[in-house]
Design a protein around this motif. Structure first.
Motif, short mmCIF file in Angstrom:
data_model
loop_
_atom_site.label_atom_id
_atom_site.label_comp_id
_atom_site.label_asym_id
_atom_site.label_seq_id
_atom_site.Cartn_x
_atom_site.Cartn_y
_atom_site.Cartn_z
N PRO A 145 0.81 -1.22 0.00
CA PRO A 145 0.00 0.00 0.00
C PRO A 145 0.84 1.27 0.00
CG PRO A 145 0.13 -0.88 2.21
CD PRO A 145 0.89 -1.84 1.33
N ALA A 148 -4.26 4.40 2.00
CA ALA A 148 -5.50 3.66 2.18
C ALA A 148 -6.51 4.53 2.91
CB ALA A 148 -5.25 2.37 2.96
N GLU A 248 -10.45 1.27 0.60
CA GLU A 248 -9.81 1.53 -0.68
C GLU A 248 -8.32 1.71 -0.46
OE1 GLU A 248 -10.79 4.13 -4.63
OE2 GLU A 248 -11.03 5.13 -2.69
N PHE A 250 -4.61 2.31 -2.44
CA PHE A 250 -3.86 2.68 -3.63
C PHE A 250 -2.47 2.06 -3.49
CE2 PHE A 250 -7.13 5.80 -2.95
CZ PHE A 250 -7.67 5.98 -4.22
N CYS A 251 -2.18 1.11 -4.37
CA CYS A 251 -0.95 0.33 -4.24
C CYS A 251 0.22 1.02 -4.92
CB CYS A 251 -1.15 -1.06 -4.85
SG CYS A 251 -2.43 -2.04 -4.01
N LYS A 254 0.40 1.43 -8.66
CA LYS A 254 -0.68 2.30 -9.17
C LYS A 254 -2.02 1.58 -9.31
CE LYS A 254 2.47 5.45 -9.60
NZ LYS A 254 2.61 6.50 -8.55
N SER A 255 -2.10 0.33 -8.90
CA SER A 255 -3.40 -0.35 -8.91
C SER A 255 -4.23 0.11 -7.71
CB SER A 255 -3.21 -1.86 -8.89
OG SER A 255 -2.57 -2.27 -7.70
N ARG A 256 -5.53 -0.15 -7.79
CA ARG A 256 -6.45 0.26 -6.73
C ARG A 256 -7.27 -0.97 -6.30
NH1 ARG A 256 -11.86 2.32 -6.48
NH2 ARG A 256 -12.05 1.89 -8.72
N THR A 258 -10.23 -2.44 -3.66
CA THR A 258 -11.34 -2.05 -2.78
C THR A 258 -11.98 -3.27 -2.15
OG1 THR A 258 -12.96 -2.11 -4.58
CG2 THR A 258 -11.84 0.00 -4.16
N ARG A 266 -10.09 -5.36 -7.85
CA ARG A 266 -8.81 -4.72 -8.21
C ARG A 266 -9.01 -3.99 -9.52
NH1 ARG A 266 -2.73 -7.42 -8.82
NH2 ARG A 266 -1.64 -5.40 -8.98
N ASN A 267 -8.81 -2.70 -9.51
CA ASN A 267 -9.05 -1.85 -10.68
C ASN A 267 -10.46 -2.05 -11.24
OD1 ASN A 267 -6.42 -0.80 -10.52
ND2 ASN A 267 -5.61 -2.46 -11.78
#
Length: 344
Positions: A145, A148, A248, A250-251, A254-256, A258, A266-267
């Protein structure tokens, strides 16, 4: 080997989930129930453990029954005392959250566990859910992360706080929204980060529930980690309805990722989970995590493995919570590794 003989103290609402899980666990038999209101214990026994012996004095129950394990489902202020005495008697403990309502009580419990041959786990049962495992796995795949956030919007009002003599009472509940409803969200938010937090800044407040409650119904905080990562939490008990918590992350790649409503994405793409859990009676927000956590606890006792939620791990969440209660908008440093009771 025979089944573990289990006793349960406190036969209120959450006890029904424990009783269901114990009935569905091949390793356990619920043999004794205790509540100061005998009729509550009798009602629970009628539904889930008809052959259980009923008590109104928990110490008498432990002395006479000498159970292999005890589940503590009482009001918060009784948790530490009961858990410590059970550990001193060599009885395994499944402890509902919170572990304690003060840092001093938490230290006492950590010492009691270290000095006992018995095992203890804490009911942060949401860690066991398949969608939570998928959530943490996706974060790791994303390089960890970078930031978050978590949103907790529940409703707990007059009916909830006037139904008994301990909810809404600081010296009995230990707090309100954060130590009761949002503590699971805080636990999962911290679990998304591989390292311990280094500081926290936040505040709690009492808004709509002030006429009938003495504990907070709103809270917010910003948690900082060693690499500069941040986690933000906002929670309220004043929302018009209770809705699913929202996480949520934000890795670093740049992936997200939730997590909400039992669904991990994921995304924006849902990550499927294969294990489907049976529904449990009780509030929807309780879910089926108790079933997994309780089963894993008794498997750990049988096999000598690590319990599902070790006390030292739960203590990280509890100390972060206590720091929030102290913060009053001022930064509070956190240094778990110099804590004499941490991770031992």
């Amino acid at each position: 080997m025979g089944k573990y003989r289990v006793a349960l103290i406190g036969c209120g609402a959450i006890a029904g989930i424990h009783a269901q899980a114990l009935r569905n666990c091949a390793l356990t038999r619920l043999s004794a129930l205790c509540d100061i209101r005998r009729e509550k214990a009798e009602a629970l026994a009628a539904s889930y453990a008809q052959n259980a012996t009923i008590y109104t004095d928990w110490r008498e129950m432990l002395e006479k029954e000498k159970p292999d394990a005890v589940h503590i489902c009482t009001p918060h202020y009784l948790h530490t005392e009961m858990a410590c005495e059970a550990l001193e008697r060599g009885i395994h403990v499944y402890l509902e959250k919170p572990t304690s309502i003060t840092e001093e009580e938490l230290d006492r419990l950590l010492r009691a566990e270290r000095e006992s041959q018995a095992r203890l786990t804490v009911s942060f049962q949401n860690r066991m859910l398949p969608e939570v495992h998928a959530f943490f796995s996706a974060i790791r795949e994303g390089g960890g992360p970078a930031a978050a956030r978590c949103l907790v919007t529940w409703n707990r009002g007059r009916d909830y706080y006037t139904a008994d003599d301990w909810h809404g009472v600081p010296e009995k509940e230990g707090g309100g929204l954060m130590i009761n409803q949002a503590i699971h969200a805080l636990d999962l938010l911290l679990g998304a980060f591989p390292e311990d937090p280094v500081s926290l800044q936040g505040s709690v407040a009492l808004y709509d529930n002030r006429p009938f409650s003495g504990v907070e119904d709103n809270a917010q905080c910003l948690i900082s980690f060693p690499g500069g990562e941040k986690a933000s939490l906002y929670a309220t008990n004043n929302f018009p309805m209770t809705v699913s918590n929202y996480f949520e992350v934000f890795c670093k790649d740049k992936s997200r990722v939730t997590l909400t409503c039992g669904c991990t994405q994921r995304n924006g793409i849902t990550i499927p989970v294969t294990e489907v859990l049976p529904p449990m009676d009780g509030k929807v927000c309780w879910g089926s995590g108790h079933l997994l956590c309780i089963r894993a606890f008794y498997e750990a006792i049988r096999d000598g493995g690590e319990v599902p939620v070790p006390l030292a791990s739960a203590a990280r969440t509890m100390r972060t919570l206590f720091a929030l209660y102290r913060s009053a908008n001022a930064p509070i440093p956190l240094d778990f590794h110099h804590d004499p009771c941490y991770n031992k």
